[in-house]
Design an enzyme around this catalytic site. Structure first.
Site, PDB file in Angstrom:
ATOM      1  N   GLU A  93       6.409 -24.885 -31.177  1.00  0.00           N
ATOM      2  CA  GLU A  93       7.707 -24.676 -30.543  1.00  0.00           C
ATOM      3  C   GLU A  93       8.695 -25.803 -30.822  1.00  0.00           C
ATOM      4  O   GLU A  93       9.900 -25.634 -30.680  1.00  0.00           O
ATOM      5  CB  GLU A  93       7.549 -24.481 -29.033  1.00  0.00           C
ATOM      6  N   ASP A 138      27.923 -37.950 -65.868  1.00  0.00           N
ATOM      7  CA  ASP A 138      28.934 -38.286 -66.861  1.00  0.00           C
ATOM      8  C   ASP A 138      28.878 -39.782 -67.135  1.00  0.00           C
ATOM      9  O   ASP A 138      28.209 -40.539 -66.424  1.00  0.00           O
ATOM     10  CB  ASP A 138      30.313 -37.887 -66.333  1.00  0.00           C
ATOM     11  N   ASP A 195      33.045 -35.172 -61.582  1.00  0.00           N
ATOM     12  CA  ASP A 195      34.254 -35.207 -60.764  1.00  0.00           C
ATOM     13  C   ASP A 195      35.428 -34.458 -61.363  1.00  0.00           C
ATOM     14  O   ASP A 195      36.512 -34.456 -60.800  1.00  0.00           O
ATOM     15  CB  ASP A 195      34.672 -36.659 -60.495  1.00  0.00           C
ATOM     16  N   ASP A 215      33.344 -30.287 -64.994  1.00  0.00           N
ATOM     17  CA  ASP A 215      32.022 -30.448 -64.396  1.00  0.00           C
ATOM     18  C   ASP A 215      31.689 -29.353 -63.386  1.00  0.00           C
ATOM     19  O   ASP A 215      30.535 -29.229 -62.972  1.00  0.00           O
ATOM     20  CB  ASP A 215      31.935 -31.807 -63.685  1.00  0.00           C
ATOM     21  N   ASN A 253      -8.206 -27.172 -33.190  1.00  0.00           N
ATOM     22  CA  ASN A 253      -8.399 -26.838 -31.782  1.00  0.00           C
ATOM     23  C   ASN A 253      -9.005 -25.453 -31.592  1.00  0.00           C
ATOM     24  O   ASN A 253      -9.811 -25.225 -30.680  1.00  0.00           O
ATOM     25  CB  ASN A 253      -7.061 -26.919 -31.034  1.00  0.00           C
ATOM     26  N   ASN A 265      -1.030 -29.420 -24.261  1.00  0.00           N
ATOM     27  CA  ASN A 265      -0.084 -29.039 -25.318  1.00  0.00           C
ATOM     28  C   ASN A 265       1.301 -29.619 -25.066  1.00  0.00           C
ATOM     29  O   ASN A 265       1.974 -30.089 -25.985  1.00  0.00           O
ATOM     30  CB  ASN A 265       0.007 -27.512 -25.418  1.00  0.00           C
ATOM     31  N   ASP A 320       3.148 -32.236 -27.528  1.00  0.00           N
ATOM     32  CA  ASP A 320       4.463 -31.949 -28.117  1.00  0.00           C
ATOM     33  C   ASP A 320       5.447 -33.084 -27.844  1.00  0.00           C
ATOM     34  O   ASP A 320       6.235 -33.462 -28.713  1.00  0.00           O
ATOM     35  CB  ASP A 320       5.016 -30.633 -27.559  1.00  0.00           C
TER      36      ASP A 320
END
Length: 913
Positions: A346, A388, A656, A660, A724, A749, A753
């Site tokens: 989650e 370039d 630039d 390009d 687990n 859990n 988390d």
């Protein structure tokens, strides 16, 4: 409102995504192009603007050929608003909060919470709800911070338009050089400040800032592919057009917002801005199209669905095993429900959002603006950088070093011709013209204002690689002055100026001239040829066909010295596993010399003409072998980038200029600078505030750091959850009671988390930053299978110890068993955060960042204290005997040692990302 998008609407959506604009549907359609806004007289419609003569249109728009004054523009803007396409407004906080909640994992948890509530499991419902709330709120806070940072970053990159503004003071100073140039060149203003009636000057590389009617054009070609899908540019003219009908795109004297100038120049009047433009009218009717899913997103989605499918398969198995062995189906259902919650990643959306947002902010401090957050992953994965030469390897401070006749001797009249050409040209602006115009003393000496009058101009394009102006000297004759690349200018010359004489350009003379220019190139000078042609004053319009029978008068040579930072930056990029390839339109001799000066070994230099004549199969080998490509056209650059990608490389392109833009779009990650032409900035994913390879190298490292931290969470979640489930299955099959109550499993859990929420701020080992990092789902699957079951080994050892050593071998003593596994399971899960975050020995050779240390330390302390706290009864736990803790320490130490050994085996066999 129609639900099926037309081709035009889809194309506009793609353009909107490229321009960084987000659109949304509204129930009420805004005004049409011709509808009045805020009670102000509306500008004429596009079709009407195309059909009337230019002077009449200016009258209707209440403007002049010299443009509006600042006050007039401000008055119009107050009525029609800013030149901004309707975009998605910031969501209300409550709606943003709902969007943060609305992801598959939270929805799944909500369903599980509802089931838990329906079965009167109040504590379980509270814990699941807490997990959802924490995930949602953390993501909400991180996205809010990210959006604020993004707005600040976007403000740092401005797009401007060149407009004429009728300013009395400038007009009064028109006799001065600055005044004349101001009147001719216009003024740069932010795009949003443009209003109907503004006179804009357009040149190659410019984005069309609004819907405009062309008043004057010279070889003007505009790319409308984003609107029409046509790949070839369209030529535009200034004449009155009656043949378009109701389709504005059919008129060849109109240009539209969002398209761009490929070549040529023009003067145009703005007819419509913002939502009134053709672009804006379509944008109001479409839903923003989703961007192409990146490899990282695909990988995250794949892992997420693997875990969800794993959950859907394993949860019924856990339910059945516990139901048949414990004969309490309600309790078994709640336990299976808790297992399902434990398998749900989650926190994944929040971790990804926070990591990308943090990466973007850190990159901004390194002078890298991230236009698209997902580009950070490609930044870290990049293994080939195409760049370039000018301004990247060199200082981008071009100075006019020499002005010579055709034989290489200093010549003032060549400089005078070059000055006239640069002064009067209004096409593609470049640093060479700036360097010539820095010789301002010529302005007075030549008496440009009184002696010369501009007749016409033949703009620059990338096929001819030259441009010409035609001037009249004292009204006596016309002088065509051409300036451009040596070979291209020589191609239209048939004579040479030798002192006071003009001689034929014979093959022998041509060979001598090429030796002169080659010597100049070998000194690192960029050579531009200058040629002229005297013409009778009988015509007022000139074109490319008039560039013939010219007299070559000499050369102007420029020097752009290498940057001091280039050599160490190239060395750092090489050490980081990024190969640098130079793609330039410049001369191969100059390019090779600059490469040698900055320490870039030239492994083969390929010219654009060579690329024209080879097949894709041959070019695929050539791009791997060579690292310098010179005298390239925009199409050549794009083809090279695509070929590198086809060879399996993640390619970055840094450029630039308008030449390009195709390559920027073709690359995995387009990189531009804030001083680039508009179309290059719009095509780029990243924009550098400093045109330096060193800045780029720092950005690459940060991109890899961001990617590494995201991958840590996915590795931890996948392997931990996988292990687990094995532990639960083993325990469920042999124990006469549940190995852990649903409430305890959910609490475990939740705490686990929480321990991972600071991963985005973690340190990354240096060796993880030395090579490009690419998403490899197969490697992640191996990792999950390899490391997941390790934890099950020590879980089983804990089961055995609790059963035999501490006597927790009956339903009456299940609380002791469950408390023991709760503590061991939580501490081993939290410990894995530190074990898997690094290939090194944790805490000794690699230490986590202090936020992660503090968070994991706090979670482990809570886990240890909970069975002995006043809340123990609430969670159905009891205090553990003192003898448990030495055993716990031994199990955790053995777990760490075995995991460390397995890391070595895994890294030697599969590598460590």
């Amino acid at each position: 409102m129609q639900q099926t998008l037309t081709l035009s609407e889809r194309l506009m959506t793609v353009l909107g995504a490229r321009l960084g604009l987000r659109f949304f549907r509204r129930r009420d359609m805004l005004e049409t192009l011709d509808a009045p806004a805020h009670g102000h007289e509306a500008p004429p419609g596009l079709a009407d603007a195309a059909r009337v003569a230019g002077p009449d249109l200016l009258v209707r728009l209440r403007t002049t050929r010299e443009g509006l004054s600042d006050d007039e523009a401000a008055t119009v803007r107050a009525h029609v608003g800013r030149n901004e396409v309707e975009h998605e407004k910031p969501l209300p906080w409550w709606l943003h909060l709902f969007h943060c909640y609305r992801n598959p994992f939270n929805l799944l948890l909500s369903i599980l919470a509802a089931v838990s509530y329906a079965t009167d499991d109040t504590e379980g419902t509270i814990i699941i709800a807490t997990m959802v709330i924490i995930s949602t709120v953390l993501r909400f806070v991180q996205e809010a911070r990210s959006n604020k940072a993004a707005e600040k970053l976007k403000a740092m990159v401005s797009t401007t338009a060149t407009v004429l503004r009728r300013d009395v003071e400038i007009a009064g100073e028109a006799s001065t050089r600055q005044g004349a140039r101001s009147a001719r060149m216009g003024r740069e203003i932010p795009l949003a400040e443009l209003v109907p009636g503004d006179i804009v000057l357009l040149a190659a590389g410019d984005m069309i800032p609004g819907d405009v009617r062309i008043l004057a054009a010279k070889d003007l070609f505009i790319s409308q592919s984003a609107l029409t899908g046509e790949a070839l540019p369209v030529e535009k003219f200034a004449h009155v057009c009656d043949a378009g009908g109701s389709n504005p795109l059919a008129y060849d004297n109109l240009a539209f917002m969002g398209t761009n100038v490929v070549s040529g120049s023009a003067t145009a009047v703005v007819v419509a801005t913002g939502a009134r433009t053709f672009f804006g009218s379509l944008a109001q009717r479409v839903t923003a199209q989703q961007r192409t899913v990146t490899s990282f997103q695909q990988g995250v989605n794949r892992v997420s669905w693997v875990l969800i499918r794993f959950m859907l398969v394993m949860t019924p198995i856990v339910l059945l095993i516990n139901g048949f062995t414990k004969h309490n189906w309600l309790e078994a259902s709640l336990f299976a429900l808790s297992v399902a919650v434990g398998l749900t990643p989650e926190m994944l959306p929040m971790i990804v959002t926070a990591t990308l947002a943090k990466g973007a902010v850190v990159l901004s401090r390194k002078k890298v603006i991230v236009k698209r957050l997902d580009a950070i992953q490609n930044f870290g994965a990049m293994d080939v950088l195409c760049t370039d030469k000018t301004g990247t390897l060199t200082q981008d401070k071009i100075c006019l070093e020499r002005h010579t006749d055709v034989w290489g001797h200093a010549s003032e009249y060549v400089l005078e011709y070059a000055y006239l050409n640069s002064f009067y040209q209004t096409g593609l602006k470049n640093l060479l013209d700036v360097a010539v115009l820095d010789h301002g003393e010529l302005h007075q000496r030549l008496d440009v204002v009184n002696r010369y009058r501009k007749i016409d101009e033949i703009p620059f394009d990338f096929q001819r690689r030259r441009m010409s102006v035609v001037v009249s000297e004292n009204g006596e004759h016309h002088e065509l002055i051409c300036k451009g690349a040596v070979e291209e200018v020589m191609a239209v010359c048939d004579r040479v100026q030798h002192g006071a004489n003009v001689e034929p350009l014979t093959p022998d003379v041509l060979a001598r001239l090429r030796r002169v220019t080659a010597d100049l190139n070998a000194e690192g000078l960029r050579v531009v040829a200058v040629a002229t042609r005297h013409l009778p004053p009988v015509q007022e319009s000139y074109g490319i066909a008039d560039e013939r029978e010219l007299v070559l008068v000499g050369y102007i040579a420029f020097l752009d010295p290498p940057k001091e930072s280039t050599a160490p930056a190239l060395k750092a990029l090489a050490a980081s596993g990024v190969a640098v390839k130079v793609l330039t339109g410049d001369n191969d001799l100059v390019t090779a010399k600059v490469c040698r000066e900055v320490g870039l070994k030239v492994d083969g230099c390929v010219l654009g003409d060579d690329i024209e004549n080879v097949s894709d199969a041959e070019l695929a080998q050539t791009v791997e072998r060579a690292n310098v490509f010179a005298k390239l056209t925009p199409a050549h650059k794009e083809r090279l980038v695509r070929m590198l990608r086809a060879n399996g490389h993640v390619v970055g392109f840094m450029g630039d200029g308008i030449n390009d833009a195709p390559a920027l779009r073709a690359a995995d990650i387009g990189i531009s600078v804030d001083t680039a032409v508009d179309i290059a900035k719009e095509a780029a994913d990243l924009i550098l505030l400093e045109k330096s390879l060193m800045v780029l190298e720092q950005g690459v490292i940060e991109g890899r750091r961001t990617f590494a931290n995201m991958l840590k969470y996915i590795k931890m979640t996948a392997s931990s959850n996988f292990g687990n489930v094995f532990s639960v299955l083993i325990a469920s099959a042999f124990l006469p009671f549940l190995p852990m109550l649903p409430l305890q499993l959910l609490t475990q859990n939740l705490l686990y988390d929480l321990s991972q929420t600071t991963i985005p701020f973690d340190n990354v080992d240096p060796e993880q930053l030395t090579q490009p990092q690419r998403w490899n789902p197969a490697d992640l699957s191996r990792f999950m299978i390899f490391f997941g079951p390790i934890s099950s080994i020590f879980d089983v050892l804990t089961f055995v110890a609790m059963w035999h050593l501490f006597g927790a071998n009956s339903a009456e003593h299940q609380t002791l068993f469950q408390s023991g596994w709760f503590v061991e399971g939580l501490l081993s899960q939290t410990l894995i955060v530190h074990l898997i975050r690094t290939r090194r020995i944790p805490f000794v050779q690699s230490r986590a960042a202090w936020p992660l240390l503090m968070m994991t330390g706090a979670v482990m302390l809570i886990g240890l204290m909970l069975p002995m706290s006043p809340f123990a009864d609430t969670f159905k736990m009891q205090a553990l005997p003192l003898a448990y803790f030495p055993l716990l320490a031994a199990i955790l130490l053995a777990y760490a040692v075995l995991t460390q050994m397995m890391k070595g085996m895994f890294a030697r066999r599969f590598g460590w990302q």
